[in-house]
Write an enzyme that holds these catalytic residues in place. Sequence first.
Site, mmCIF file in Angstrom:
data_model
loop_
_atom_site.group_PDB
_atom_site.id
_atom_site.type_symbol
_atom_site.label_atom_id
_atom_site.label_comp_id
_atom_site.label_asym_id
_atom_site.label_seq_id
_atom_site.Cartn_x
_atom_site.Cartn_y
_atom_site.Cartn_z
ATOM 1 N N HIS A 231 -2.265 7.359 5.275
ATOM 2 C CA HIS A 231 -2.389 8.731 4.790
ATOM 3 C C HIS A 231 -2.812 9.698 5.888
ATOM 4 C CE1 HIS A 231 -3.183 6.975 0.482
ATOM 5 N NE2 HIS A 231 -1.930 6.816 0.876
ATOM 6 N N GLU A 261 8.701 4.929 2.261
ATOM 7 C CA GLU A 261 7.934 4.721 3.485
ATOM 8 C C GLU A 261 8.648 3.657 4.321
ATOM 9 O OE1 GLU A 261 3.910 3.858 2.290
ATOM 10 O OE2 GLU A 261 3.853 5.578 0.937
ATOM 11 N N GLU A 357 4.492 -2.383 -0.946
ATOM 12 C CA GLU A 357 4.282 -1.651 0.303
ATOM 13 C C GLU A 357 3.258 -2.333 1.212
ATOM 14 O OE1 GLU A 357 2.049 2.088 -0.154
ATOM 15 O OE2 GLU A 357 2.276 1.855 -2.326
#
Length: 401
Positions: A231, A261, A357
């Site tokens: 982030h 992503e 992820e």
Amino acid sequence: MTQRPQFYRFHQGERQLPFDATEYDARLAGLRRIMAARGVEAAVFTSMQNVAYYSGFLYCAFGRPYGLVVTASDCVTISAGIDGAQPWRRSHGDAITYTDWQRDNYWRAVASVTGPGRTIGVEGDHLTLTASAALDTFLAPAARVDLAAATMRQRMYKSPAELDLIRAGAAVADIGGHAIRDAVHPGAREIDIAIAGRDAMELEIARRFPQAEYRDTWVWFQSGINTDGAHNPVTARALRPGDILSLNTFPMISGYYTALERTLFLHEADADSLRIWRANVAAHELGLSLLKPGMRCAEITERINAFFAERDLLRYRSFGYGHSFGILSHYYGREAGLELREDVDTVLEPGMVISMEPMLTIPEGQPGAGGYREHDIAIITEDGHENITGFPYGPEANIVD
């Protein structure tokens, strides 16, 4: 002198919501079953996620309180006068506007719907100490019941209409990813590349959803050391050949978040980087194979942990391996009951939406330094999952010339 009201109704314009009335009626029916089972006479929601989920209205607080009151017969948003009639146009049910000439008019508006001395449902994970004291003063509840966990669980099961919106979001994320990949070249700044991806997504959202509100779509495009956190904000760092890159696109459609992503390299990746990258891709593919009904979140986590441990990479794992999707963003709405972590025992069921992820972060100074992450979105089906992410991953696709 004319007495100014503490609250009033300001209804004008045509209503435009993300879903039709039957969708919100079904959500409210589910909520009212939860309330009845727990003896709740009126629910007072204060979080963006629950206000939006049950009414359609995604508020912008800007230091002011907002809410939604649901009873056996009413569904009423409580909003500040600064927003005009927009809350009513974007709400399912009634809408009350409170004035700011007298402190606590918000709570007086809430009390006008709940009445005094009722059993009140609240969100224990969102109600602040200040709001809690005001609730006691103005509503004088006979009892309080925390509905946070139950409403979160309701939100974890997506309706067909929600799934259609989430699929559209994933397709928009892919478009942003391609725009970013096209913008990557030596000397380009992270911010320039992020703008290209964001602009492409916002234009596509406007094309697909001409009646929607447009806000909050964003990109985190990171390079070099800035890839070490998932982030990390965008910077003005200029790209150099050999850089590890992290592509992260986040379209927001009526409060619904989706994501893409990917790890990329500029021009080339050395042998150590390729080894770590391929290991993370293999973990990603293992994780995807485990996303099916009956699997526990903790069990999936343990399987991927074992995979990384066998390769002496588990110590570089950065966070859990996935999370739920729906009404959420980077500042509201986490469905913590559906995360791929060691301490979550939720069993996957059809209608849930979850990401895969895995991320490895190798510290600076070590071979293959940088953050490696791949991210796909999966809709759990009766016999497995539907992967709604289309952008390619891995070294064969994402070493950018």
